[in-house]
Design a protein around this motif. Structure first.
Motif, mmCIF file in Angstrom:
data_model
loop_
_atom_site.group_PDB
_atom_site.id
_atom_site.type_symbol
_atom_site.label_atom_id
_atom_site.label_comp_id
_atom_site.label_asym_id
_atom_site.label_seq_id
_atom_site.Cartn_x
_atom_site.Cartn_y
_atom_site.Cartn_z
ATOM 1 N N LYS B 111 0.867 -1.191 0.000
ATOM 2 C CA LYS B 111 0.000 0.000 0.000
ATOM 3 C C LYS B 111 0.891 1.224 0.000
ATOM 4 C CE LYS B 111 -3.079 2.558 3.101
ATOM 5 N NZ LYS B 111 -3.843 2.512 4.390
ATOM 6 N N ALA B 112 0.723 2.095 -0.959
ATOM 7 C CA ALA B 112 1.559 3.297 -1.036
ATOM 8 C C ALA B 112 1.182 4.263 0.076
ATOM 9 C CB ALA B 112 1.404 3.963 -2.398
ATOM 10 N N HIS B 113 2.218 4.944 0.617
ATOM 11 C CA HIS B 113 2.028 5.812 1.775
ATOM 12 C C HIS B 113 1.899 7.288 1.404
ATOM 13 C CE1 HIS B 113 2.790 7.744 5.664
ATOM 14 N NE2 HIS B 113 3.645 8.519 5.011
ATOM 15 N N GLY B 114 1.124 8.000 2.189
ATOM 16 C CA GLY B 114 1.157 9.456 2.202
ATOM 17 C C GLY B 114 0.999 10.095 0.829
ATOM 18 N N ALA B 115 1.938 10.983 0.500
ATOM 19 C CA ALA B 115 1.847 11.696 -0.775
ATOM 20 C C ALA B 115 1.948 10.729 -1.953
ATOM 21 C CB ALA B 115 2.958 12.749 -0.867
ATOM 22 N N LEU B 116 2.759 9.692 -1.818
ATOM 23 C CA LEU B 116 2.862 8.702 -2.898
ATOM 24 C C LEU B 116 1.516 7.990 -3.080
ATOM 25 C CD1 LEU B 116 4.934 7.352 -4.868
ATOM 26 C CD2 LEU B 116 5.290 5.614 -3.113
ATOM 27 N N GLY B 117 0.847 7.722 -1.975
ATOM 28 C CA GLY B 117 -0.470 7.095 -2.038
ATOM 29 C C GLY B 117 -1.507 8.025 -2.641
ATOM 30 N N ASN B 118 -1.537 9.255 -2.155
ATOM 31 C CA ASN B 118 -2.551 10.194 -2.641
ATOM 32 C C ASN B 118 -2.376 10.496 -4.125
ATOM 33 O OD1 ASN B 118 -3.528 10.308 -0.040
ATOM 34 N ND2 ASN B 118 -2.432 12.189 0.470
ATOM 35 N N LEU B 119 -1.132 10.731 -4.536
ATOM 36 C CA LEU B 119 -0.895 11.037 -5.951
ATOM 37 C C LEU B 119 -1.255 9.849 -6.837
ATOM 38 C CD1 LEU B 119 2.579 12.843 -5.846
ATOM 39 C CD2 LEU B 119 0.335 13.897 -6.179
ATOM 40 N N SER B 120 -0.907 8.655 -6.382
ATOM 41 C CA SER B 120 -1.141 7.488 -7.235
ATOM 42 C C SER B 120 -2.613 7.100 -7.259
ATOM 43 C CB SER B 120 -0.261 6.315 -6.802
ATOM 44 O OG SER B 120 -0.558 5.921 -5.485
ATOM 45 N N ALA B 121 -3.405 7.623 -6.337
ATOM 46 C CA ALA B 121 -4.858 7.417 -6.438
ATOM 47 C C ALA B 121 -5.424 8.223 -7.604
ATOM 48 C CB ALA B 121 -5.548 7.809 -5.128
ATOM 49 N N GLU B 122 -4.747 9.335 -7.931
ATOM 50 C CA GLU B 122 -5.253 10.269 -8.944
ATOM 51 C C GLU B 122 -4.551 10.140 -10.294
ATOM 52 O OE1 GLU B 122 -7.745 12.420 -8.437
ATOM 53 O OE2 GLU B 122 -7.978 11.658 -6.395
ATOM 54 N N GLU B 123 -3.307 9.737 -10.278
ATOM 55 C CA GLU B 123 -2.504 9.826 -11.503
ATOM 56 C C GLU B 123 -2.189 8.441 -12.060
ATOM 57 O OE1 GLU B 123 0.918 12.248 -10.701
ATOM 58 O OE2 GLU B 123 -0.310 13.852 -9.828
ATOM 59 N N GLU B 124 -2.631 8.226 -13.280
ATOM 60 C CA GLU B 124 -2.490 6.903 -13.890
ATOM 61 C C GLU B 124 -1.030 6.477 -14.001
ATOM 62 O OE1 GLU B 124 -3.723 6.815 -17.962
ATOM 63 O OE2 GLU B 124 -3.945 4.620 -17.985
ATOM 64 N N GLU B 125 -0.180 7.395 -14.467
ATOM 65 C CA GLU B 125 1.210 7.025 -14.716
ATOM 66 C C GLU B 125 1.897 6.543 -13.439
ATOM 67 O OE1 GLU B 125 4.316 9.163 -17.547
ATOM 68 O OE2 GLU B 125 4.373 10.066 -15.540
ATOM 69 N N LEU B 126 1.642 7.262 -12.354
ATOM 70 C CA LEU B 126 2.249 6.903 -11.075
ATOM 71 C C LEU B 126 1.655 5.594 -10.546
ATOM 72 C CD1 LEU B 126 4.317 7.915 -9.026
ATOM 73 C CD2 LEU B 126 2.489 9.205 -7.918
ATOM 74 N N ALA B 127 0.346 5.446 -10.673
ATOM 75 C CA ALA B 127 -0.300 4.204 -10.212
ATOM 76 C C ALA B 127 0.256 3.007 -10.971
ATOM 77 C CB ALA B 127 -1.813 4.310 -10.399
ATOM 78 N N LEU B 128 0.469 3.177 -12.259
ATOM 79 C CA LEU B 128 1.016 2.075 -13.061
ATOM 80 C C LEU B 128 2.466 1.759 -12.675
ATOM 81 C CD1 LEU B 128 -0.479 2.917 -16.563
ATOM 82 C CD2 LEU B 128 -0.962 0.864 -15.202
ATOM 83 N N GLN B 150 -7.289 5.351 -9.432
ATOM 84 C CA GLN B 150 -6.329 4.893 -10.444
ATOM 85 C C GLN B 150 -5.551 3.678 -9.955
ATOM 86 O OE1 GLN B 150 -5.943 5.724 -13.491
ATOM 87 N NE2 GLN B 150 -7.096 7.624 -13.642
ATOM 88 N N GLN B 151 -5.381 3.580 -8.643
ATOM 89 C CA GLN B 151 -4.662 2.410 -8.099
ATOM 90 C C GLN B 151 -5.415 1.125 -8.448
ATOM 91 O OE1 GLN B 151 -4.873 3.772 -4.076
ATOM 92 N NE2 GLN B 151 -2.882 4.826 -4.147
ATOM 93 N N GLU B 152 -6.727 1.180 -8.344
ATOM 94 C CA GLU B 152 -7.548 0.012 -8.656
ATOM 95 C C GLU B 152 -7.382 -0.352 -10.127
ATOM 96 O OE1 GLU B 152 -11.522 0.348 -6.948
ATOM 97 O OE2 GLU B 152 -12.294 -1.131 -8.379
ATOM 98 N N ARG B 153 -7.455 0.676 -10.992
ATOM 99 C CA ARG B 153 -7.316 0.417 -12.433
ATOM 100 C C ARG B 153 -5.915 -0.111 -12.772
ATOM 101 N NH1 ARG B 153 -11.353 4.380 -12.541
ATOM 102 N NH2 ARG B 153 -9.991 6.167 -12.257
ATOM 103 N N ALA B 154 -4.904 0.418 -12.079
ATOM 104 C CA ALA B 154 -3.530 -0.040 -12.351
ATOM 105 C C ALA B 154 -3.357 -1.501 -11.945
ATOM 106 C CB ALA B 154 -2.524 0.854 -11.615
#
Lengths: 255, 255, 255, 255
Positions: B111-128, B150-154
Motif C-alpha cells: 500500500k503506497a504511503h502518504g503523498a505517494l499514495g494520494n498522488l497514485s490514487a489520482e494519476e495513472e502514470e504513477l499508479a502504473l 487509479q490504483q484500482e485500475r492499475a
C-alpha cells in the motif's frame, strides 16, 4: 586447472554523483558487489547496475554497509546490538534481491562493505550477526569472506557456502590481515606488479606479507577496486595476466 | 455474510522516536502496512513490528513512501521518472520481504504511503509505476487500492489482485475522493460515529460524501489510523461495532 | 564602463563523491554560491570550498536548497509552509556563515538552488519566504535574483540589496523565463557562442529569447555552470570574451 | 549565596516525531541546549524551540552531535579528522545562530551531545577540536564542560569561558566520570532523591561516587534530562529543592 573469480564493489554512485566506471568494470569482473543504499547506491543506481550486470553476465551480490552516506561506510559506527546489525544487513540484502528479480537476476552472494567489512573480519560477534542475517534471508546466498578471517569462521558456523577473498592491490601484514590504509604502502598502485602478484597468489595458494612472509590461504576470488582512477586498467591487467597463465576467470558461485 | 479486513499503517517509529502504539494496534487490526525506512521506520523498527505481527497473526504489507523522513512522506516530491518510482518501490518491498522471511512471515500486500499514495490514487502514470514494481518483485502480492481510484485500475491493468480500501475517519467528496486534510471536517474524530460509519459502508457497499451523496464502491478493507492520540480507541470501536453486527473481521488476502 | 560579476554554484561535492572542478572554477569566477548540505555539500566540503575561495579572493554566498541529497535539490518538494521554508533557508545561511567566519570570510549573498530557485522565481509567496529568511539572518546579505523574477520583487519588498542574474548557457522564452531543461535547446553547449552571447547581454542590457525577441533586463551577474564536463572551458571563454571587450569582471557586492 | 544554572537538552523532536515536553521543560530550566539537526532537531523544530525559549527567557545553546538521526547521536562514529569535527561543529553552531537571530536571541553556549559529548570528555584531541570550532565561530560562546573533563581543559587551552556541569540523575565512578548507561544503577530515577542529591552537590562543591567517594568539582550548571517520562517532574523537584534552600537558579552566562 586453476580457476578464480574477479570481484569488484560497484553501484557506488548516488543520485547526481558518479563513482567509478561501472560499465567498464562490468566488462572485466565476474562478480559485482552492489551497494545497497546505506553507504552508497540508491534504488535507481542499483537498478541500472543490475541491468548492466545482467547484460554482461556478471554475478551480483549485496554489499551492505553502515548507514553512512557522508562517510561512504568507511567510518566505524559503534552502538548497535548484533540483532540491530542483523536487521540492517537483512534489509539491504532484501532491497537488492527485489531489484534483482525485477532485472531478471538473482543475488548470489553477500559481502560486507567498508568499516562493516573490516570489523567483521576481526570480530566474531559481528561476523556471526552478518552471517545470521544472510542465512535468515536466504540459505543459498554465499558469503564473501576475507581469507582466514572471522567472516570465514562465521560462514562455517552458520552453514553458509563462502568464497575466500584476497586483494590484488592491498598489502598484508604477517598475521594475514590487510595493512591499514593509514599506513604507508597499504595500497599498491603499480598495475603490472599487482597483476603478477594476483597470479602468484592464485598459483601459490598464499599471500605474501609486507615483510615477505608467506601465509597460506584458500583463494576463491580476487577483489579489484572500482573507485580509483586506474581501476579499469588494474582490473584489465589482473584478468589478462591470469588468463595468459591459463587460469580460468569465472564467477565463484558456479564452481 | 459480510466480511472485512481492518488495516493500519504501523511501524512508523524511527530510531529513538516513537510513533503510535503498534502493540495495541496489532491486537485489533488484521493487516498491517509496515513503513519501509523511506518516510518512517528503520530496519530495527521493521524487525520488531514484524515480530509483533507474527505473534498476533496479523498480515503484513509493505508501505512504501517517498524518501522523506523530515516530511514523513506527506510532502509531494516531483521529478522522478516512472522507472525511478518503480525502483524506489521495489527496493522498499524487498527490504521488508527479507525482514519478513527472517521473522517467519511473508509479505502479503503493498500500500503506497502518504503523498505517494494520494498522488497514485489520482494519476495513472504513477499508479502504473507502483503496480509494475509490485508485479516485478512478486506477482502474488496484492495491492491495496483506494476504492474507485487509479490504483484500482492499475492493479487490474497489471493483473494484480487488489483490496479496495475505505477510511472510517476521513470525509469523502462527491467524486469519491478523500477531502483534503487542509479542509475543515476532513478528519472525523468521534469514535462512535466513525465505528457506525464503517459498519454502514460495509453493509451498504458505498461511501457517503460530505454533502450526503451515496457513492457505491467495492470495499475489502477499512483503514484505521495508528498515529493519532485516539487511534487505539477508534480501532477498537470500529472492530467491536463490525463484529457486533455479525461482520467477520479477517485479513483480505485470506478471502 | 560596463562591469559584471561571474558567479557559479560550487561546493557541490558530498563526502566521497566529487562534483565539478571547484579549484579551477574558483580561479575564474568572482562569486561562488556554496551548497549548504541540504542538496549537496557537507561541512567538510564547505570548509574546503571556503578556504579555496579565501585564497583566490572570490566572494562567497549561501546556496540553500531543498533537503534532497538524492535528487540534488532539483526535485520540487511541496508541503512546507512559508515559515518552514524560512527556517530551512535561515539554517543553511547560518551554517555557511559560521564556516565562513572560521575561514576568515564573510558571506556576501544568498542564491536559492535548483527547484527552490526555480519555484521562487515564479511564486511570490516562496520568494518572500526566502527574502524574509535572508533579512532575518542578516540585512546586509544580498539576494541573487533571476532578472525580472519574483525574487527581484521580493528583495525589493524586503528592502534587500540584490544582484540580477542571467545565464550564459540557458535559453530564454519570450516571457524572459528560462526554457525548461526538459525541452530541446534549453541548454547551450557551444562555448564560443555562449561567451559572445554573454557579452551581448551585458552590452545590450537585455536577453534574447529562443524566438529572437529582445527582453530588456538589468544584469549584475552572469551564472556559469560548474558541474558540466565543459564548465571550466565555458567559464574561461565567458570571462576572456568579456574582458577582451573591456568589461570589468568583479564581485557584484563591491559595486 | 549559592547560584546555579539548570540546563536541559531540548528541541530533540524531528519532523512528525516528538521527543519530550519542551514547553514544560522551558518553564523550569534556565538554559536549553538545542539540537541542531544532526542527531535530532530540524530547522522547524529549532525555530519553534527558540521561539519558546525567547518567550520564557531561557538561555539557548547549540547542542551539536554526530550526523546520526537513526542512532540519535548516541553511537560512536570514528574516522573523522579533528578538522572534520571542527567543521561539523561549526556548521551546527552557525545554523542555530542564524535561527536565533531570527528569533531575537543570541546563542550563549555550546554543549556537545551524546557520543560526541562523552568522547570529548575523555579525549583531548576531540575536546580541542570542538573548542577550536567554538572559538573560530564566536569567542564569546561559552563551552559547557563536564566538570573535571578534557572539555574543561580544552576550554581553558582555547581561552573560552566555560560552565562546569554535573548530572542530578546519573551515577559517578571514583574517577568522577559518569557510569556507563549500560551498567546497573547508572541512571537514577527517584525524583526526590535526585533533587536532594543536586542540592548537596551545589552546597558541597563535589559529587559523590557510587562507592561513596567525595570528588570535589566546580559546579556551574546541573543537567536535567528532557527526554524521559518523568523528566518534567524531576526538573521541577530539582529546581524547587534548590530554591527552597536559598540557591539562586539563573543562567550561567549571566554570572
Amino acid at each position: 586447472m586453476a580457476r578464480i573469480d574477479l570481484n569488484s564493489d560497484l553501484g557506488e554512485s548516488f543520485g547526481a554523483w558518479t563513482m567509478g566506471n561501472d560499465e567498464a568494470m562490468l566488462s572485466i569482473v565476474t562478480s559485482a558487489n552492489v551497494a545497497c543504499g546505506f553507504h552508497a547506491g540508491d534504488p535507481v543506481v542499483m537498478a541500472s547496475t543490475l541491468a548492466l550486470a545482467q547484460q554482461k553476465g556478471v554475478a551480483v551480490g549485496a554489499h551492505p554497509g553502515f548507514l553512512d552516506l557522508w562517510g561512504f561506510g568507511r567510518r566505524v559506527i559503534r552502538g548497535d546490538s548484533p540483532s540491530d546489525i542483523e536487521a540492517m544487513v537483512a534489509y539491504q540484502i532484501g532491497a537488492l534481491q527485489a531489484l534483482a528479480v525485477r532485472a531478471g537476476l538473482r543475488v548470489t552472494h553477500v559481502k560486507a562493505h567498508g568499516a562493516l567489512g573490516n570489523l567483521s573480519a576481526e570480530e566474531e560477534e559481528l561476523a556471526l550477526a552478518i552471517a545470521r542475517a544472510v542465512r535468515a534471508v536466504d540459505r543459498d546466498l554465499m558469503l564473501v569472506a576475507m581469507a582466514g578471517s572471522q567472516q570465514e569462521r562465521a560462514a562455517e558456523a552458520m552453514g553458509l557456502a563462502y568464497a575466500r577473498e584476497v586483494f590484488a592491490d592491498r598489502a598484508y601484514d604477517d598475521a594475514g590481515r590487510l595493512v591499514s590504509r593509514k599506513l604507508p604502502g597499504a595500497v599498491l598502485h603499480d598495475t603490472e606488479a599487482c597483476a603478477i602478484r594476483a597470479l602468484r597468489m592464485v598459483e601459490d595458494g598464499a599471500v605474501t606479507s609486507q615483510s615477505g612472509k608467506r601465509i597460506p590461504v584458500g583463494i576463491d576470488t580476487i577483489c579489484v577496486h572500482g573507485d580509483t582512477p586506474d581501476a579499469v586498467a588494474m582490473a584489465r591487467a589482473v584478468r589478462a595476466t591470469l588468463e595468459a597463465a591459463g587460469v580460468t576467470v569465472a564467477p565463484f558461485h558456479l564452481k
